[in-house]
Enzyme design. Structure first.
Site, PDB file in Angstrom:
ATOM      1  N   ASN A  52      24.442  28.388  -4.216  1.00  0.00           N
ATOM      2  CA  ASN A  52      23.653  28.460  -5.440  1.00  0.00           C
ATOM      3  C   ASN A  52      23.846  27.149  -6.194  1.00  0.00           C
ATOM      4  O   ASN A  52      24.877  26.958  -6.841  1.00  0.00           O
ATOM      5  CB  ASN A  52      24.111  29.671  -6.270  1.00  0.00           C
ATOM      6  CG  ASN A  52      23.345  29.800  -7.569  1.00  0.00           C
ATOM      7  OD1 ASN A  52      22.379  29.065  -7.807  1.00  0.00           O
ATOM      8  ND2 ASN A  52      23.759  30.740  -8.404  1.00  0.00           N
TER       9      ASN A  52
ATOM     10  N   LYS B 180      22.287  26.203  -8.654  1.00  0.00           N
ATOM     11  CA  LYS B 180      21.989  26.407 -10.084  1.00  0.00           C
ATOM     12  C   LYS B 180      21.072  25.293 -10.591  1.00  0.00           C
ATOM     13  O   LYS B 180      20.241  24.800  -9.834  1.00  0.00           O
ATOM     14  CB  LYS B 180      23.284  26.533 -10.892  1.00  0.00           C
ATOM     15  CG  LYS B 180      24.197  27.616 -10.319  1.00  0.00           C
ATOM     16  CD  LYS B 180      25.324  27.997 -11.218  1.00  0.00           C
ATOM     17  CE  LYS B 180      26.150  29.088 -10.532  1.00  0.00           C
ATOM     18  NZ  LYS B 180      27.222  29.610 -11.375  1.00  0.00           N
TER      19      LYS B 180
ATOM     20  N   HIS C 105      20.772  37.032 -11.170  1.00  0.00           N
ATOM     21  CA  HIS C 105      22.037  36.322 -11.401  1.00  0.00           C
ATOM     22  C   HIS C 105      22.495  36.580 -12.836  1.00  0.00           C
ATOM     23  O   HIS C 105      21.685  36.655 -13.755  1.00  0.00           O
ATOM     24  CB  HIS C 105      21.864  34.823 -11.144  1.00  0.00           C
ATOM     25  CG  HIS C 105      23.175  34.122 -11.080  1.00  0.00           C
ATOM     26  ND1 HIS C 105      23.889  33.791 -12.207  1.00  0.00           N
ATOM     27  CD2 HIS C 105      23.937  33.750 -10.024  1.00  0.00           C
ATOM     28  CE1 HIS C 105      25.030  33.224 -11.838  1.00  0.00           C
ATOM     29  NE2 HIS C 105      25.087  33.186 -10.521  1.00  0.00           N
TER      30      HIS C 105
ATOM     31  N   GLU D   1      23.663  34.760 -14.971  1.00  0.00           N
ATOM     32  CA  GLU D   1      23.214  33.758 -15.945  1.00  0.00           C
ATOM     33  C   GLU D   1      21.801  34.062 -16.435  1.00  0.00           C
ATOM     34  O   GLU D   1      21.401  33.643 -17.514  1.00  0.00           O
ATOM     35  CB  GLU D   1      23.333  32.352 -15.322  1.00  0.00           C
ATOM     36  CG  GLU D   1      24.801  31.947 -15.211  1.00  0.00           C
ATOM     37  CD  GLU D   1      25.142  30.987 -14.089  1.00  0.00           C
ATOM     38  OE1 GLU D   1      24.223  30.350 -13.534  1.00  0.00           O
ATOM     39  OE2 GLU D   1      26.339  30.890 -13.757  1.00  0.00           O
TER      40      GLU D   1
ATOM     41  N   GLU E 267      29.152  39.641  -8.097  1.00  0.00           N
ATOM     42  CA  GLU E 267      29.684  38.470  -8.776  1.00  0.00           C
ATOM     43  C   GLU E 267      30.287  38.880 -10.117  1.00  0.00           C
ATOM     44  O   GLU E 267      29.573  38.996 -11.114  1.00  0.00           O
ATOM     45  CB  GLU E 267      28.577  37.448  -9.013  1.00  0.00           C
ATOM     46  CG  GLU E 267      27.901  36.986  -7.737  1.00  0.00           C
ATOM     47  CD  GLU E 267      27.276  35.606  -7.896  1.00  0.00           C
ATOM     48  OE1 GLU E 267      27.698  34.708  -7.175  1.00  0.00           O
ATOM     49  OE2 GLU E 267      26.401  35.434  -8.749  1.00  0.00           O
TER      50      GLU E 267
ATOM     51  N   GLY F 254      32.290  30.315 -12.058  1.00  0.00           N
ATOM     52  CA  GLY F 254      32.431  28.975 -12.626  1.00  0.00           C
ATOM     53  C   GLY F 254      33.689  28.796 -13.461  1.00  0.00           C
ATOM     54  O   GLY F 254      33.833  27.810 -14.178  1.00  0.00           O
TER      55      GLY F 254
ATOM     56  N   SER G 292      33.745  31.621  -7.956  1.00  0.00           N
ATOM     57  CA  SER G 292      34.766  30.627  -7.598  1.00  0.00           C
ATOM     58  C   SER G 292      35.214  30.718  -6.144  1.00  0.00           C
ATOM     59  O   SER G 292      36.361  30.417  -5.821  1.00  0.00           O
ATOM     60  CB  SER G 292      35.962  30.708  -8.558  1.00  0.00           C
ATOM     61  OG  SER G 292      35.526  30.501  -9.902  1.00  0.00           O
TER      62      SER G 292
HETATM   63  P1  PGA Z   1      30.778  29.669  -8.700  1.00  0.00           P
HETATM   64  O1  PGA Z   1      29.336  30.343  -8.932  1.00  0.00           O
HETATM   65  O2  PGA Z   1      31.040  29.697  -7.232  1.00  0.00           O
HETATM   66  O3  PGA Z   1      30.644  28.277  -9.233  1.00  0.00           O
HETATM   67  O4  PGA Z   1      31.763  30.497  -9.461  1.00  0.00           O
HETATM   68  C1  PGA Z   1      28.929  31.453  -8.190  1.00  0.00           C
HETATM   69  C2  PGA Z   1      27.570  31.910  -8.659  1.00  0.00           C
HETATM   70  O5  PGA Z   1      27.332  31.918  -9.876  1.00  0.00           O
HETATM   71  O6  PGA Z   1      26.700  32.259  -7.834  1.00  0.00           O
END
Ligand code: PGA
Length: 268
Positions: A15, A17, A101, A103, A181, A187, A227
């Site tokens: 991803n 992003k 997601h 976000e 997630e 993140g 992460s």
């Molecule tokens: P990350 O993000 O691996 O940077 O924690 C995962 C995601 O949001 O899909």
């Protein structure tokens, strides 16, 4: 049914992003192209910004598929300013789309407040256009601190519950994955321990068994996200109900291939 048979492949999703320029995307694509082999028991997909889909589909190695990071909620073109229809996404070279997601669900206090009902509608529209879909689910830290019943209420009853009756068992088995997630792990560098992740993955599997039956539920890939990187991927992926990853930060480096995809255990 043929679609239910065969070895279950791990699903390693990236991803990217909202990151990058045309130049940096081209550099990352070149790096991924040179990152070495992908084992045949692993399916790899990168979720790229919509504006980089065309570039990615023309340059990226063909053993990595492309996902959009979101899609419109109706499977048609028309008066939907700013939207990308699932059909357009497919036409541009994507085979997958990520929906829901955290976000976009607004968990970081962002401008988007997508409901589970909208996420389910997007997933339906994407399937209708012939895309495969990763449905993201997960709880916040405050929800986790309330214990397993609360986690189940958020992840299963609410996030997944909104899809109830919308997809057939075959669609679940062949074209849908669930990306668990935990919001507090995205993140932040805080990964759920393999045992914590497994516990929630098992809850999700149980929900799928009740909803679509044991056979389809066994075929659905449940990805862990938050992460994940080469240093922790092996231990997470060794858990019985962790069938892949959805990887943000580490998907912007070759660790995505050499540490994550290449680290999937041989037997699922
Ligand atoms: P990350 O993000 O691996 O940077 O924690 C995962 C995601 O949001 O899909």
């Amino acid at each position: 049914m043929a679609a239910f048979e065969g070895e279950k492949k791990y699903l390693i999703g990236g991803n990217w992003k909202c990151n990058g320029t045309m130049a940096s995307a081209a550099k990352l694509i070149a790096d991924l192209n040179a990152a070495g082999p992908i084992p045949d028991h692993v399916e790899v997909v990168v979720g790229v910004p919509a504006l980089h889909v065309m570039l990615t589909s023309s340059l990226l190695r063909k053993d990595i598929q492309i996902a959009a990071q979101d899609c419109g909620s109706v499977n048609k073109d028309g008066a939907y300013t700013g939207e990308l229809s699932p059909g357009m996404i497919k036409d541009a070279g994507c085979t997958w789309v990520i929906v829901g997601h955290s976000e976009r669900r607004g968990s970081f206090g962002g401008d988007y407040q997508e409901s589970s009902a909208l996420v389910a509608k997007k997933a339906r529209a994407a399937l209708d256009a012939g895309l495969k879909v990763m449905i993201c689910v997960g709880e916040t830290l405050a929800e986790r601190e309330q214990g397993p019943a609360k986690i189940e209420a958020v992840v299963c009853t609410d996030n997944l519950g909104a899809t109830k009756g919308m997809f057939t068992a075959e669609e679940w088995a062949t074209s849908l994955s669930v990306a668990y997630e935990p919001v507090w792990a995205i993140g932040t560098g805080k990964t759920a321990t393999p045992e914590m992740a497994q516990e929630t993955h098992a809850m999700i599997r149980k929900w799928l068994v009740a909803e679509v039956g044991a056979k389809a539920a066994a075929a659905v890939r449940i990805q862990y996200g938050g992460s994940m990187k080469g240093a922790n991927a092996g231990a997470l992926l060794a858990q019985p109900d962790i069938d892949g990853g959805l990887i943000g930060g580490a998907s912007l480096t070759t660790d995505f291939i050499t540490g994550c995809a290449a680290n999937c255990p041989r037997s699922v």
